[in-house]
Design a protein around this motif. Structure first.
Motif, PDB file in Angstrom:
ATOM      1  N   ASP A 139       0.766  -1.188   0.026  1.00  0.00           N
ATOM      2  CA  ASP A 139       0.080   0.113   0.072  1.00  0.00           C
ATOM      3  C   ASP A 139       0.888   1.417   0.028  1.00  0.00           C
ATOM      4  OD1 ASP A 139      -2.334  -1.528  -0.082  1.00  0.00           O
ATOM      5  OD2 ASP A 139      -2.615  -1.511   2.187  1.00  0.00           O
ATOM      6  N   SER A 140       1.972   1.225  -0.138  1.00  0.00           N
ATOM      7  CA  SER A 140       2.997   2.286  -0.397  1.00  0.00           C
ATOM      8  C   SER A 140       2.504   3.272  -1.296  1.00  0.00           C
ATOM      9  CB  SER A 140       4.408   2.027  -0.842  1.00  0.00           C
ATOM     10  OG  SER A 140       5.005   1.173   0.001  1.00  0.00           O
ATOM     11  N   TYR A 141       2.234   4.674  -0.857  1.00  0.00           N
ATOM     12  CA  TYR A 141       1.768   5.681  -1.605  1.00  0.00           C
ATOM     13  C   TYR A 141       2.812   6.434  -2.331  1.00  0.00           C
ATOM     14  CZ  TYR A 141      -1.521   9.503  -2.752  1.00  0.00           C
ATOM     15  OH  TYR A 141      -2.403  10.420  -3.322  1.00  0.00           O
ATOM     16  N   VAL A 142       2.922   6.220  -3.998  1.00  0.00           N
ATOM     17  CA  VAL A 142       3.964   6.503  -4.648  1.00  0.00           C
ATOM     18  C   VAL A 142       3.396   7.313  -5.954  1.00  0.00           C
ATOM     19  CG1 VAL A 142       5.671   4.954  -3.776  1.00  0.00           C
ATOM     20  CG2 VAL A 142       4.231   4.313  -5.729  1.00  0.00           C
ATOM     21  N   ARG A 143       4.127   7.794  -6.566  1.00  0.00           N
ATOM     22  CA  ARG A 143       3.532   8.397  -8.083  1.00  0.00           C
ATOM     23  C   ARG A 143       4.207   7.208  -8.926  1.00  0.00           C
ATOM     24  NH1 ARG A 143       1.934  13.110  -9.721  1.00  0.00           N
ATOM     25  NH2 ARG A 143       2.285  13.934  -7.868  1.00  0.00           N
ATOM     26  N   GLY A 173      -8.331   4.379 -17.206  1.00  0.00           N
ATOM     27  CA  GLY A 173      -9.473   4.827 -16.971  1.00  0.00           C
ATOM     28  C   GLY A 173      -9.829   5.973 -17.885  1.00  0.00           C
ATOM     29  N   ASP A 174      -9.092   6.705 -18.232  1.00  0.00           N
ATOM     30  CA  ASP A 174      -9.488   8.089 -19.057  1.00  0.00           C
ATOM     31  C   ASP A 174      -8.478   7.880 -20.373  1.00  0.00           C
ATOM     32  OD1 ASP A 174      -6.862   8.853 -18.247  1.00  0.00           O
ATOM     33  OD2 ASP A 174      -7.611  10.165 -16.931  1.00  0.00           O
ATOM     34  N   GLY A 175      -7.636   7.081 -20.511  1.00  0.00           N
ATOM     35  CA  GLY A 175      -6.861   6.815 -21.746  1.00  0.00           C
ATOM     36  C   GLY A 175      -5.766   8.004 -21.844  1.00  0.00           C
ATOM     37  N   GLU A 176      -5.916   8.838 -20.732  1.00  0.00           N
ATOM     38  CA  GLU A 176      -4.602   9.926 -20.745  1.00  0.00           C
ATOM     39  C   GLU A 176      -3.227   9.288 -20.981  1.00  0.00           C
ATOM     40  OE1 GLU A 176      -2.858  13.554 -17.976  1.00  0.00           O
ATOM     41  OE2 GLU A 176      -4.759  12.235 -17.551  1.00  0.00           O
ATOM     42  N   ARG A 177      -2.740   9.829 -21.980  1.00  0.00           N
ATOM     43  CA  ARG A 177      -1.232   9.147 -22.196  1.00  0.00           C
ATOM     44  C   ARG A 177      -0.046  10.174 -21.396  1.00  0.00           C
ATOM     45  NH1 ARG A 177      -0.684   6.504 -26.910  1.00  0.00           N
ATOM     46  NH2 ARG A 177       1.697   6.835 -27.090  1.00  0.00           N
ATOM     47  N   GLY A 178       0.604   9.282 -20.941  1.00  0.00           N
ATOM     48  CA  GLY A 178       1.996  10.121 -19.844  1.00  0.00           C
ATOM     49  C   GLY A 178       1.272  10.309 -18.401  1.00  0.00           C
ATOM     50  N   SER A 179       0.327   9.592 -17.893  1.00  0.00           N
ATOM     51  CA  SER A 179      -0.318   9.914 -16.781  1.00  0.00           C
ATOM     52  C   SER A 179       0.844   9.554 -15.757  1.00  0.00           C
ATOM     53  CB  SER A 179      -1.533   9.200 -16.691  1.00  0.00           C
ATOM     54  OG  SER A 179      -2.132   9.202 -15.361  1.00  0.00           O
ATOM     55  N   THR A 180       0.898  10.506 -14.807  1.00  0.00           N
ATOM     56  CA  THR A 180       1.764   9.992 -13.699  1.00  0.00           C
ATOM     57  C   THR A 180       1.274  10.174 -12.248  1.00  0.00           C
ATOM     58  OG1 THR A 180       2.689  12.275 -13.587  1.00  0.00           O
ATOM     59  CG2 THR A 180       3.838  11.036 -15.010  1.00  0.00           C
ATOM     60  N   HIS A 181      -0.119   9.870 -12.241  1.00  0.00           N
ATOM     61  CA  HIS A 181      -0.934  10.190 -11.040  1.00  0.00           C
ATOM     62  C   HIS A 181      -0.397   9.256  -9.935  1.00  0.00           C
ATOM     63  CE1 HIS A 181      -3.050   6.315 -11.458  1.00  0.00           C
ATOM     64  NE2 HIS A 181      -3.050   6.423 -12.558  1.00  0.00           N
ATOM     65  N   PRO A 182      -0.611   9.751  -8.584  1.00  0.00           N
ATOM     66  CA  PRO A 182      -0.204   8.762  -7.448  1.00  0.00           C
ATOM     67  C   PRO A 182      -1.070   7.970  -7.195  1.00  0.00           C
ATOM     68  CG  PRO A 182      -1.234  10.862  -6.646  1.00  0.00           C
ATOM     69  CD  PRO A 182      -1.187  10.913  -8.255  1.00  0.00           C
ATOM     70  N   GLY A 183      -0.734   6.846  -6.394  1.00  0.00           N
ATOM     71  CA  GLY A 183      -1.478   5.607  -5.906  1.00  0.00           C
ATOM     72  C   GLY A 183      -0.709   4.694  -5.219  1.00  0.00           C
ATOM     73  N   LYS A 184      -1.495   3.732  -4.538  1.00  0.00           N
ATOM     74  CA  LYS A 184      -0.692   2.483  -4.069  1.00  0.00           C
ATOM     75  C   LYS A 184       0.138   1.673  -4.988  1.00  0.00           C
ATOM     76  CE  LYS A 184      -4.318   2.301  -0.457  1.00  0.00           C
ATOM     77  NZ  LYS A 184      -5.509   1.429   0.147  1.00  0.00           N
ATOM     78  N   ILE A 185       1.170   1.373  -4.706  1.00  0.00           N
ATOM     79  CA  ILE A 185       2.117   0.846  -5.539  1.00  0.00           C
ATOM     80  C   ILE A 185       1.721  -0.718  -5.928  1.00  0.00           C
ATOM     81  CG2 ILE A 185       3.865  -0.351  -3.798  1.00  0.00           C
ATOM     82  CD1 ILE A 185       6.037   0.676  -5.307  1.00  0.00           C
ATOM     83  N   ASN A 186       0.803  -1.397  -5.461  1.00  0.00           N
ATOM     84  CA  ASN A 186       0.490  -2.522  -5.759  1.00  0.00           C
ATOM     85  C   ASN A 186      -0.582  -2.139  -7.124  1.00  0.00           C
ATOM     86  OD1 ASN A 186      -1.677  -1.475  -4.220  1.00  0.00           O
ATOM     87  ND2 ASN A 186      -2.428  -3.518  -3.755  1.00  0.00           N
ATOM     88  N   ALA A 214      -3.456   4.688   3.094  1.00  0.00           N
ATOM     89  CA  ALA A 214      -2.137   4.137   2.309  1.00  0.00           C
ATOM     90  C   ALA A 214      -0.769   4.063   3.351  1.00  0.00           C
ATOM     91  CB  ALA A 214      -1.774   4.885   1.257  1.00  0.00           C
ATOM     92  N   VAL A 215       0.190   3.859   3.043  1.00  0.00           N
ATOM     93  CA  VAL A 215       1.543   3.639   3.709  1.00  0.00           C
ATOM     94  C   VAL A 215       2.282   4.756   3.183  1.00  0.00           C
ATOM     95  CG1 VAL A 215       3.426   2.402   4.159  1.00  0.00           C
ATOM     96  CG2 VAL A 215       1.520   1.249   4.239  1.00  0.00           C
ATOM     97  N   LYS A 216       2.719   5.606   4.230  1.00  0.00           N
ATOM     98  CA  LYS A 216       3.923   6.572   3.650  1.00  0.00           C
ATOM     99  C   LYS A 216       5.125   6.341   4.328  1.00  0.00           C
ATOM    100  CE  LYS A 216       4.297  11.755   3.625  1.00  0.00           C
ATOM    101  NZ  LYS A 216       5.806  11.716   3.778  1.00  0.00           N
TER     102      LYS A 216
END
Length: 344
Positions: free
Chosen positions: A96-100, A108-121, A295-297
């Protein structure tokens, strides 16, 4: 060439039993200081994937893995084999590590080059093994040379092919969720029961961090027994181990049978005394995020120090290895010794 592809060795060990903002980034685990550095030695990313579509109901019941799959990396370990083949560092990455995430096309949105954060898994669900690898590289600054993926049934086959896993616990472990029913004492578990042991989250203490400790014990046991058997010393032993690994696991395109044989040869001088285990240092196990919930920081300062040591091919310091969330104590030593194998 450097000892790229530390599969075989970890396979011998992991296998003998083996195989987690409002201002987007303000609360995020920091990206590793400096660009990705191939560094020295060899880095192998080992993941356990929660995939169940290929299993029949009978198989799910037998493995006790009913329920909905997440199509994510339920387990994530980074193994670093030193350039001289004499030291192995195994780093558990909380799922559950919170990373970019590394740049990708978001499903989900087809956006190219997306770098959003989320849980690493979740990187695996967003972009498969490629995105999982690149996200770990971006977060740690460590170049991944090889990748090994195990499903529930693949892990079970792998453990059985290496003769099971020795487990020692000082207390009764009972969890109806994972199906683990284990009395105190020492015993060798088959693949199915080992799977339950490494998956359980509802024993005392509960949660993912103690679970990672159990996963490290399984790897430590497999490694210790593989080295003691001398399997890596002879060609036939290395061929047999590589064949078992490739039968049970999925490697990436950079890892072939010949690579595993070379790694087995390169790692033949490894010892349990030169094997160390650690978990990415954590600042907050319940870091609330705007989209992903709890999440885990990471503790960025300590995490970066650990990553720098691995990039420089240096042994981890006692401070690097300390993780009271997993150990449950303040000493923090982590090795393949008795304390790791036989304490719960």
């Amino acid at each position: 060439m450097p000892l790229r592809r530390s599969h075989r060795l970890l396979a011998g060990g992991l296998a003998a039993t083996a195989l987690a903002t409002a201002a987007l980034g303000a609360d995020l685990t920091a990206v590793a200081d400096g660009p990705r550095d191939a560094g020295k030695g060899t880095n192998v990313l080992i993941v356990g994937v929660d995939a169940r579509k290929h299993l029949s109901k009978k198989q799910k019941d037998w493995l006790h893995v009913g329920g909905k799959e997440c199509d994510c990396t339920d387990v994530m370990m980074l193994a670093h084999l030193s350039a001289d083949g004499r030291r192995l560092s195994v780093l558990s990455i909380p799922r559950d590590s919170y990373v970019r995430f590394a740049p990708h096309t978001d499903p989900g949105d087809g956006e190219r080059g997306s770098t959003h954060p989320g849980k690493i898994n979740g990187a695996y669900a967003h972009g498969g093994a490629d995105l999982a690898i690149r996200t770990v590289e971006q977060a740690t600054g460590l170049g991944i040379d090889h990748y090994l993926s195990l499903t529930f049934d693949g892990f079970t086959r792998l453990v059985d092919s290496f003769g099971g896993s020795k487990v020692c616990t000082e207390k009764r472990l009972w969890d109806d969720f994972s199906g683990l029913h284990l009395n105190r004492g020492t015993r060798v578990l088959d693949g199915r029961r080992t799977l339950r042991y490494v998956r359980t989250r509802h024993v005392d203490p509960p949660g993912d961090l103690p679970r990672m400790r159990r996963q490290q014990r399984v790897v430590a046991d497999g490694l210790a027994r593989t080295l003691a058997s001398g399997q890596l010393d002879g060609v036939s032993g290395r061929i047999d181990a590589a064949a078992k690994l490739l039968h049970a696991a999925r490697a990436n395109s950079l890892t072939g049978f010949d690579d595993l044989l070379r790694l087995g040869y390169a790692a033949r001088n490894l010892s349990t005394e030169k094997t160390e285990f650690a978990t990415v240092p954590i600042a907050d196990v319940n870091h609330m995020t705007p989209r992903w919930g709890s999440a885990v920081k990471w503790d960025d300062e300590r995490a970066q120090r650990l990553f720098r040591a691995l990039r420089a091919d240096r042994p981890l310091t006692p401070a690097d290895r300390r993780d009271p969330h997993v150990r449950g104590d303040s000493e923090g030593r982590a090795s393949a010794g008795t304390d790791l194998l036989c304490t719960d």
